[in-house]
Design a protein around this motif. Structure first.
Motif, PDB file in Angstrom:
ATOM      1  N   LYS A 231      46.193  27.047  44.046  1.00 32.73           N
ATOM      2  CA  LYS A 231      47.353  27.868  43.666  1.00 32.73           C
ATOM      3  C   LYS A 231      46.935  28.974  42.702  1.00 32.73           C
ATOM      4  CE  LYS A 231      50.973  24.402  44.395  1.00 32.73           C
ATOM      5  NZ  LYS A 231      51.971  23.504  43.761  1.00 32.73           N
ATOM      6  N   LYS A 232      45.983  28.673  41.843  1.00 38.12           N
ATOM      7  CA  LYS A 232      45.480  29.701  40.927  1.00 38.12           C
ATOM      8  C   LYS A 232      44.714  30.766  41.713  1.00 38.12           C
ATOM      9  CE  LYS A 232      45.910  29.912  37.164  1.00 38.12           C
ATOM     10  NZ  LYS A 232      46.845  30.718  36.320  1.00 38.12           N
ATOM     11  N   VAL A 233      43.975  30.361  42.737  1.00 35.53           N
ATOM     12  CA  VAL A 233      43.306  31.335  43.599  1.00 35.53           C
ATOM     13  C   VAL A 233      44.343  32.250  44.244  1.00 35.53           C
ATOM     14  CG1 VAL A 233      41.999  31.621  45.751  1.00 35.53           C
ATOM     15  CG2 VAL A 233      41.262  29.929  44.058  1.00 35.53           C
ATOM     16  N   ARG A 234      45.418  31.679  44.770  1.00 37.19           N
ATOM     17  CA  ARG A 234      46.485  32.490  45.388  1.00 37.19           C
ATOM     18  C   ARG A 234      47.096  33.450  44.377  1.00 37.19           C
ATOM     19  NH1 ARG A 234      48.901  30.910  50.265  1.00 37.19           N
ATOM     20  NH2 ARG A 234      50.809  31.961  49.581  1.00 37.19           N
ATOM     21  N   GLU A 235      47.341  32.939  43.191  1.00 33.15           N
ATOM     22  CA  GLU A 235      47.942  33.765  42.144  1.00 33.15           C
ATOM     23  C   GLU A 235      47.044  34.951  41.803  1.00 33.15           C
ATOM     24  OE1 GLU A 235      48.366  33.105  37.411  1.00 33.15           O
ATOM     25  OE2 GLU A 235      49.290  31.541  38.653  1.00 33.15           O
ATOM     26  N   LEU A 236      45.749  34.703  41.684  1.00 25.06           N
ATOM     27  CA  LEU A 236      44.815  35.777  41.358  1.00 25.06           C
ATOM     28  C   LEU A 236      44.684  36.771  42.513  1.00 25.06           C
ATOM     29  CD1 LEU A 236      42.093  33.639  39.580  1.00 25.06           C
ATOM     30  CD2 LEU A 236      43.549  35.355  38.484  1.00 25.06           C
ATOM     31  N   LEU A 237      44.686  36.268  43.742  1.00 21.73           N
ATOM     32  CA  LEU A 237      44.635  37.159  44.898  1.00 21.73           C
ATOM     33  C   LEU A 237      45.839  38.089  44.924  1.00 21.73           C
ATOM     34  CD1 LEU A 237      43.397  34.714  47.697  1.00 21.73           C
ATOM     35  CD2 LEU A 237      42.151  36.676  46.773  1.00 21.73           C
ATOM     36  N   GLU A 238      47.018  37.532  44.717  1.00 24.71           N
ATOM     37  CA  GLU A 238      48.235  38.348  44.732  1.00 24.71           C
ATOM     38  C   GLU A 238      48.245  39.341  43.577  1.00 24.71           C
ATOM     39  OE1 GLU A 238      51.325  40.059  46.214  1.00 24.71           O
ATOM     40  OE2 GLU A 238      50.415  38.339  47.236  1.00 24.71           O
ATOM     41  N   LYS A 239      47.813  38.887  42.420  1.00 18.05           N
ATOM     42  CA  LYS A 239      47.734  39.775  41.256  1.00 18.05           C
ATOM     43  C   LYS A 239      46.764  40.926  41.527  1.00 18.05           C
ATOM     44  CE  LYS A 239      46.886  39.552  36.239  1.00 18.05           C
ATOM     45  NZ  LYS A 239      46.535  38.633  35.118  1.00 18.05           N
ATOM     46  N   GLY A 240      45.622  40.602  42.144  1.00 15.36           N
ATOM     47  CA  GLY A 240      44.654  41.638  42.457  1.00 15.36           C
ATOM     48  C   GLY A 240      45.143  42.602  43.514  1.00 15.36           C
ATOM     49  N   ARG A 241      45.899  42.095  44.487  1.00 18.92           N
ATOM     50  CA  ARG A 241      46.446  42.985  45.516  1.00 18.92           C
ATOM     51  C   ARG A 241      47.484  43.929  44.922  1.00 18.92           C
ATOM     52  NH1 ARG A 241      48.847  40.790  51.183  1.00 18.92           N
ATOM     53  NH2 ARG A 241      50.269  39.632  49.808  1.00 18.92           N
ATOM     54  N   GLN A 242      48.332  43.391  44.050  1.00 13.25           N
ATOM     55  CA  GLN A 242      49.369  44.217  43.436  1.00 13.25           C
ATOM     56  C   GLN A 242      48.775  45.301  42.547  1.00 13.25           C
ATOM     57  OE1 GLN A 242      51.938  41.414  41.456  1.00 13.25           O
ATOM     58  NE2 GLN A 242      52.906  40.720  43.355  1.00 13.25           N
ATOM     59  N   SER A 243      47.637  44.993  41.903  1.00 14.99           N
ATOM     60  CA  SER A 243      47.009  45.992  41.027  1.00 14.99           C
ATOM     61  C   SER A 243      46.054  46.917  41.780  1.00 14.99           C
ATOM     62  CB  SER A 243      46.254  45.294  39.890  1.00 14.99           C
ATOM     63  OG  SER A 243      45.181  44.532  40.400  1.00 14.99           O
ATOM     64  N   GLY A 244      45.851  46.640  43.081  1.00  9.53           N
ATOM     65  CA  GLY A 244      45.039  47.518  43.904  1.00  9.53           C
ATOM     66  C   GLY A 244      43.555  47.238  43.898  1.00  9.53           C
ATOM     67  N   VAL A 245      43.104  46.162  43.233  1.00  9.25           N
ATOM     68  CA  VAL A 245      41.658  45.885  43.205  1.00  9.25           C
ATOM     69  C   VAL A 245      41.220  45.011  44.377  1.00  9.25           C
ATOM     70  CG1 VAL A 245      41.464  46.165  40.705  1.00  9.25           C
ATOM     71  CG2 VAL A 245      41.946  43.895  41.653  1.00  9.25           C
ATOM     72  N   PHE A 246      42.164  44.287  45.022  1.00 13.91           N
ATOM     73  CA  PHE A 246      41.866  43.506  46.212  1.00 13.91           C
ATOM     74  C   PHE A 246      42.585  44.119  47.407  1.00 13.91           C
ATOM     75  CE2 PHE A 246      41.544  39.399  43.459  1.00 13.91           C
ATOM     76  CZ  PHE A 246      40.277  39.773  43.041  1.00 13.91           C
TER      77      PHE A 246
END
Length: 202
Positions: A126-141
């Motif tokens: 779940k933390k991996v998912r959270e970080l992925l979504e956070k990175g997508r929203q900030s444009g780094v992923f």
């Protein structure tokens, strides 16, 4: 609890971990655990309340994912946080093969103990998912599907349990932790479209 009581509890847990990995939870008796630990058979009930509770105690004692809060400072940055999780999952899988085998056995059998495994392991994913979504929203992923991307990352981190099987195909021999972690981190972050040189990820 006295030091001697703590010692015998740890001996019981270590014995259970070894035996569960070698012959399965159902194939291991309380008596066998105590013989392996050099403990009185009554002590499993006294300290743990039975074999099922010993199984749960293995995760409390040995599974590092239960200490996620210690890594919170890394999670403010999705790149740094994801890299740290890649590192720690790789470290766990290489350092505690017995618990890894137990997890795999129980999941494969879909045993009643899968719920205990999910309770302990799912917070990490779940933390991996959270970080992925956070990175997508900030444009780094950059990725299309959060679910599929999580599965690809899980596959990258979980596959190397089969290293020994593939040794005849390998040119570098058994991978070290440092090489496995570094290559996995670079592979994952490049796959997410993070710009920069490989050294920037480490």
């Amino acid at each position: 609890m006295t030091t001697s009581e703590l010692d015998i509890k740890m001996k019981i847990l270590l014995a259970a971990k070894t035996l569960f990995a070698r012959q399965g939870f159902d194939g291991t008796s309380v008596r066998q655990i105590c013989e392996e630990a050099g403990a009185n058979v009554a002590l499993v009930s006294y300290h743990f309340g039975g074999k099922d509770n010993v199984f749960g105690a293995l995760f409390t004692q040995f599974f590092p994912g239960n200490r996620l809060e210690a890594y919170e400072p890394f999670f403010h940055d999705p790149i740094v946080g994801l890299k740290k999780l890649v590192e720690e999952v790789t470290r766990f899988r290489l350092s505690d093969p017995e618990l890894v085998i137990i997890i795999q056995q129980e999941i494969f059998k879909q045993s009643p103990r899968v719920a205990i495994i999910q309770q302990n392991i799912f917070p990490v994913w779940k933390k991996v998912r959270e970080l992925l979504e956070k990175g997508r929203q900030s444009g780094v992923f950059q990725f299309r599907s959060l679910d599929n991307t999580m599965f690809f990352i899980m596959g990258t981190l979980l596959f190397h349990k089969n290293t020994d099987y593939f040794l005849p195909l390998l040119s570098d021999g058994v991978p070290t932790f440092d090489n496995m972690y570094r290559d996995a981190a670079v592979f994952v972050l490049r796959g997410l479209g993070v710009p920069g040189k490989a050294e920037d990820y480490l």
